[in-house]
Design a protein around this motif. Structure first.
Motif, PDB file in Angstrom:
ATOM      1  N   LYS A 255       0.595   1.447   3.601  1.00 20.70           N
ATOM      2  CA  LYS A 255      -0.433   1.011   4.556  1.00 20.70           C
ATOM      3  C   LYS A 255      -1.326  -0.075   3.962  1.00 20.70           C
ATOM      4  O   LYS A 255      -1.875  -0.905   4.678  1.00 20.70           O
ATOM      5  N   ALA A 256      -1.524  -0.022   2.652  1.00 23.55           N
ATOM      6  CA  ALA A 256      -2.359  -1.055   2.012  1.00 23.55           C
ATOM      7  C   ALA A 256      -1.586  -1.632   0.832  1.00 23.55           C
ATOM      8  O   ALA A 256      -0.838  -0.917   0.166  1.00 23.55           O
ATOM      9  N   ARG A 257      -1.750  -2.931   0.613  1.00 26.12           N
ATOM     10  CA  ARG A 257      -1.051  -3.582  -0.503  1.00 26.12           C
ATOM     11  C   ARG A 257      -2.085  -4.208  -1.424  1.00 26.12           C
ATOM     12  O   ARG A 257      -2.984  -4.919  -0.977  1.00 26.12           O
ATOM     13  N   VAL A 258      -1.936  -3.925  -2.708  1.00 27.77           N
ATOM     14  CA  VAL A 258      -2.839  -4.521  -3.690  1.00 27.77           C
ATOM     15  C   VAL A 258      -2.001  -5.436  -4.569  1.00 27.77           C
ATOM     16  O   VAL A 258      -1.252  -4.981  -5.433  1.00 27.77           O
ATOM     17  N   SER A 259      -2.093  -6.729  -4.293  1.00 29.08           N
ATOM     18  CA  SER A 259      -1.293  -7.689  -5.053  1.00 29.08           C
ATOM     19  C   SER A 259      -2.112  -8.219  -6.213  1.00 29.08           C
ATOM     20  O   SER A 259      -3.175  -8.820  -6.017  1.00 29.08           O
ATOM     21  N   LEU A 260      -1.613  -8.008  -7.426  1.00 31.11           N
ATOM     22  CA  LEU A 260      -2.366  -8.496  -8.591  1.00 31.11           C
ATOM     23  C   LEU A 260      -2.408 -10.016  -8.613  1.00 31.11           C
ATOM     24  O   LEU A 260      -3.376 -10.620  -9.089  1.00 31.11           O
ATOM     25  N   GLU A 261      -1.345 -10.643  -8.082  1.00 26.88           N
ATOM     26  CA  GLU A 261      -1.364 -12.112  -8.028  1.00 26.88           C
ATOM     27  C   GLU A 261      -2.480 -12.596  -7.109  1.00 26.88           C
ATOM     28  O   GLU A 261      -3.176 -13.560  -7.416  1.00 26.88           O
ATOM     29  N   ASN A 262      -2.683 -11.896  -5.996  1.00 28.16           N
ATOM     30  CA  ASN A 262      -3.767 -12.287  -5.076  1.00 28.16           C
ATOM     31  C   ASN A 262      -5.137 -12.086  -5.713  1.00 28.16           C
ATOM     32  O   ASN A 262      -6.031 -12.919  -5.564  1.00 28.16           O
ATOM     33  N   ILE A 263      -5.303 -10.964  -6.438  1.00 26.91           N
ATOM     34  CA  ILE A 263      -6.621 -10.718  -7.073  1.00 26.91           C
ATOM     35  C   ILE A 263      -6.876 -11.819  -8.100  1.00 26.91           C
ATOM     36  O   ILE A 263      -7.969 -12.386  -8.156  1.00 26.91           O
ATOM     37  N   ALA A 264      -5.854 -12.116  -8.898  1.00 27.28           N
ATOM     38  CA  ALA A 264      -6.021 -13.126  -9.957  1.00 27.28           C
ATOM     39  C   ALA A 264      -6.391 -14.479  -9.351  1.00 27.28           C
ATOM     40  O   ALA A 264      -7.264 -15.187  -9.863  1.00 27.28           O
ATOM     41  N   ALA A 265      -5.754 -14.816  -8.225  1.00 23.12           N
ATOM     42  CA  ALA A 265      -6.052 -16.097  -7.566  1.00 23.12           C
ATOM     43  C   ALA A 265      -7.480 -16.089  -7.031  1.00 23.12           C
ATOM     44  O   ALA A 265      -8.225 -17.065  -7.193  1.00 23.12           O
ATOM     45  N   LYS A 266      -7.884 -14.972  -6.419  1.00 21.16           N
ATOM     46  CA  LYS A 266      -9.251 -14.870  -5.863  1.00 21.16           C
ATOM     47  C   LYS A 266     -10.299 -15.028  -6.939  1.00 21.16           C
ATOM     48  O   LYS A 266     -11.376 -15.553  -6.721  1.00 21.16           O
ATOM     49  N   LEU A 267      -9.985 -14.545  -8.149  1.00 24.10           N
ATOM     50  CA  LEU A 267     -10.967 -14.602  -9.238  1.00 24.10           C
ATOM     51  C   LEU A 267     -10.898 -15.918 -10.005  1.00 24.10           C
ATOM     52  O   LEU A 267     -11.406 -16.017 -11.122  1.00 24.10           O
ATOM     53  N   ASP A 269      -7.834 -18.071 -10.590  1.00 23.74           N
ATOM     54  CA  ASP A 269      -6.629 -18.257 -11.412  1.00 23.74           C
ATOM     55  C   ASP A 269      -6.660 -17.519 -12.737  1.00 23.74           C
ATOM     56  O   ASP A 269      -6.293 -18.063 -13.775  1.00 23.74           O
ATOM     57  N   ARG A 270      -7.093 -16.287 -12.682  1.00 28.89           N
ATOM     58  CA  ARG A 270      -7.064 -15.454 -13.893  1.00 28.89           C
ATOM     59  C   ARG A 270      -5.633 -15.038 -14.199  1.00 28.89           C
ATOM     60  O   ARG A 270      -4.773 -15.024 -13.326  1.00 28.89           O
ATOM     61  N   ASP A 271      -5.381 -14.682 -15.449  1.00 27.18           N
ATOM     62  CA  ASP A 271      -4.066 -14.164 -15.819  1.00 27.18           C
ATOM     63  C   ASP A 271      -3.970 -12.733 -15.294  1.00 27.18           C
ATOM     64  O   ASP A 271      -4.907 -11.947 -15.485  1.00 27.18           O
ATOM     65  N   VAL A 272      -2.865 -12.412 -14.656  1.00 27.75           N
ATOM     66  CA  VAL A 272      -2.671 -11.065 -14.105  1.00 27.75           C
ATOM     67  C   VAL A 272      -2.851  -9.989 -15.181  1.00 27.75           C
ATOM     68  O   VAL A 272      -3.386  -8.910 -14.924  1.00 27.75           O
ATOM     69  N   LEU A 273      -2.449 -10.316 -16.391  1.00 28.40           N
ATOM     70  CA  LEU A 273      -2.553  -9.334 -17.485  1.00 28.40           C
ATOM     71  C   LEU A 273      -4.000  -9.061 -17.896  1.00 28.40           C
ATOM     72  O   LEU A 273      -4.279  -8.103 -18.604  1.00 28.40           O
ATOM     73  N   ASP A 274      -4.914  -9.930 -17.472  1.00 25.06           N
ATOM     74  CA  ASP A 274      -6.331  -9.730 -17.831  1.00 25.06           C
ATOM     75  C   ASP A 274      -7.098  -8.915 -16.787  1.00 25.06           C
ATOM     76  O   ASP A 274      -8.293  -8.694 -16.940  1.00 25.06           O
ATOM     77  N   LEU A 275      -6.440  -8.497 -15.714  1.00 26.70           N
ATOM     78  CA  LEU A 275      -7.165  -7.756 -14.675  1.00 26.70           C
ATOM     79  C   LEU A 275      -7.350  -6.310 -15.110  1.00 26.70           C
ATOM     80  O   LEU A 275      -6.376  -5.612 -15.407  1.00 26.70           O
ATOM     81  N   SER A 276      -8.595  -5.873 -15.126  1.00 25.96           N
ATOM     82  CA  SER A 276      -8.847  -4.513 -15.618  1.00 25.96           C
ATOM     83  C   SER A 276      -8.489  -3.495 -14.533  1.00 25.96           C
ATOM     84  O   SER A 276      -8.526  -3.802 -13.329  1.00 25.96           O
ATOM     85  N   PRO A 277      -8.159  -2.276 -14.939  1.00 20.66           N
ATOM     86  CA  PRO A 277      -7.868  -1.227 -13.951  1.00 20.66           C
ATOM     87  C   PRO A 277      -9.018  -1.020 -12.967  1.00 20.66           C
ATOM     88  O   PRO A 277      -8.796  -0.690 -11.805  1.00 20.66           O
ATOM     89  N   ILE A 278     -10.262  -1.246 -13.417  1.00 20.72           N
ATOM     90  CA  ILE A 278     -11.412  -1.075 -12.503  1.00 20.72           C
ATOM     91  C   ILE A 278     -11.364  -2.143 -11.409  1.00 20.72           C
ATOM     92  O   ILE A 278     -11.540  -1.852 -10.226  1.00 20.72           O
ATOM     93  N   THR A 279     -11.106  -3.385 -11.798  1.00 13.75           N
ATOM     94  CA  THR A 279     -11.010  -4.476 -10.816  1.00 13.75           C
ATOM     95  C   THR A 279      -9.924  -4.162  -9.788  1.00 13.75           C
ATOM     96  O   THR A 279     -10.100  -4.367  -8.577  1.00 13.75           O
TER      97      THR A 279
END
Ligand SMILES: Nc1ncnc2c1ncn2[C@@H]1O[C@H](COP(=O)(O)OP(=O)(O)O)[C@@H](O)[C@H]1O
Ligand SMILES: O=C(O)C1=C[C@@H](OP(=O)(O)O)[C@@H](O)[C@H](O)C1
Length: 304
Positions: A255-267, A269-279
């Motif tokens: 029902k919901a999709r959490v794309s790490l690539e989308n989060i990284a782009a929103k922040l 152009d962060r590296d996906v590997l730098d996204l913390s579990p909290i984020t």
């Protein structure tokens, strides 16, 4: 902000506990605050209660926290992870709404092996004050404590999948749980019938990042990643890529999709590997709320 601060600080190589005043069972604040322009930096180290130092040269990890313009430093830890002040504000402002919209429904995390279902699931369960369950652990319990790897080896994948379906069926009549499913739970349509009783979240992580994380911890507990040739990273990447090709459409049932690539782009152009579990957990919370709001009361009525 932390990196800038860390670079500009000069620590003495060795510090004496007497001079700085170790607090039993607590944390040691080396300085009340070190000012660098408007940035306040706090450094603390965990000290083992009552234990005398074994040697003069004891290593201890330092924790660094920063605050701007004297606003308080976040001391919140969720799921064992430190939360920044910005994230603390987002969690505080949204957790009640999140709980209200879920109205007791379970959350099911789906995604490839290593996508963070367990890590992010534990954070969400703490935010919601829900219990956390890991399907693999429940299957292991049902099979008398045998590991997933042993179940695959001695009883075969079919047996494991039947147990997985059985566990999901039992969970589907319960409320107020966050559930980390196994990466392959999505392949049987009957499992979706059970998971749709709650709200499912797909943690969509690029395979390169998955291979990176899994190689770091080893593939012993993940039997489907064995039997490939090449170095550990290449083997894992190859196997994960073919599994993802097979399963992509099944994950998209969530029902919901959490794309790490989308989060990284929103922040920015962060590296996906730098996204913390909290984020990632915060994004999951937002995606679930957006799904539930878009359905209004309808989803609740249809699904329970
Ligand atoms: N956001 C993240 N950043 C870095 N490492 C992570 C992150 N999320 C999970 N991990 C690490 O990746 C590995 C797999 O995570 P886990 O939560 O067990 O995944 P899953 O339950 O989906 O198999 C663990 O070692 C975990 O610590
Ligand atoms: O992708 C899969 O088919 C599997 C994933 C594993 O769980 P994690 O996703 O928690 O590693 C575990 O259920 C089993 O090894 C099979």
């Amino acid at each position: 902000m932390e990196i800038v601060a860390a670079r500009s600080l000069q620590f003495p190589t060795f510090v004496s506990s007497e001079r700085l005043g170790a607090k039993h069972g607590g944390s040691l604040k080396l300085c009340p605050g070190i000012r660098e322009k408007r940035l306040q930096v706090f450094v603390s180290a965990n000290w083992q209660s009552g234990k005398p130092l074994q040697s003069r040269r004891t290593r201890t990890p330092l924790k660094l926290a920063c605050s701007c313009n004297n606003s308080p430093v976040s001391t919140l830890e969720v799921g064992g992870f430190q939360v920044s002040s910005d994230e603390e504000l987002i969690i505080k402002n949204n957790s009640q709404d999140f709980e209200k919209h879920l109205n007791g429904r379970c959350i099911y995390l789906v995604g490839m092996m290593g996508s963070g279902k367990t890590t992010v699931g534990k954070i969400l369960s703490e935010v919601l004050k829900y219990d956390f369950y890991d399907c693999d652990d429940l299957i292991e319990e049902e099979v008398g404590g045998a590991s997933v790897a042993d179940i695959f080896k001695h009883r075969g994948e079919g047996f494991f999948r039947d147990k997985e379906t059985g566990v999901l069926k039992k969970l589907s009549v319960m409320n107020r749980l966050v559930i980390a499913t196994g990466g392959g739970a999505v392949i049987r349509p009957i499992n979706w019938k059970y998971m749709h009783k709650g709200v499912s979240i797909w943690l969509d992580v690029p395979v390169e990042a998955l291979a990176h994380r899994i190689t770091a911890v080893g593939t012993d507990s993940r039997p489907l990643l064995h039997n490939e040739t090449g170095d550990a990273y290449t083997q894992t990447l190859r196997r994960l890529s073919s599994l993802l090709d097979e399963r992509f459409e099944a994950y998209a049932n969530a029902k919901a999709r959490v794309s790490l690539e989308n989060i990284a782009a929103k922040l920015g152009d962060r590296d996906v590997l730098d996204l913390s579990p909290i984020t990632i957990a915060i994004e999951a919370m937002m995606q679930v709320m957006s799904f539930l709001k878009s359905r209004g009361g309808h989803y609740a009525d249809a699904s329970r």
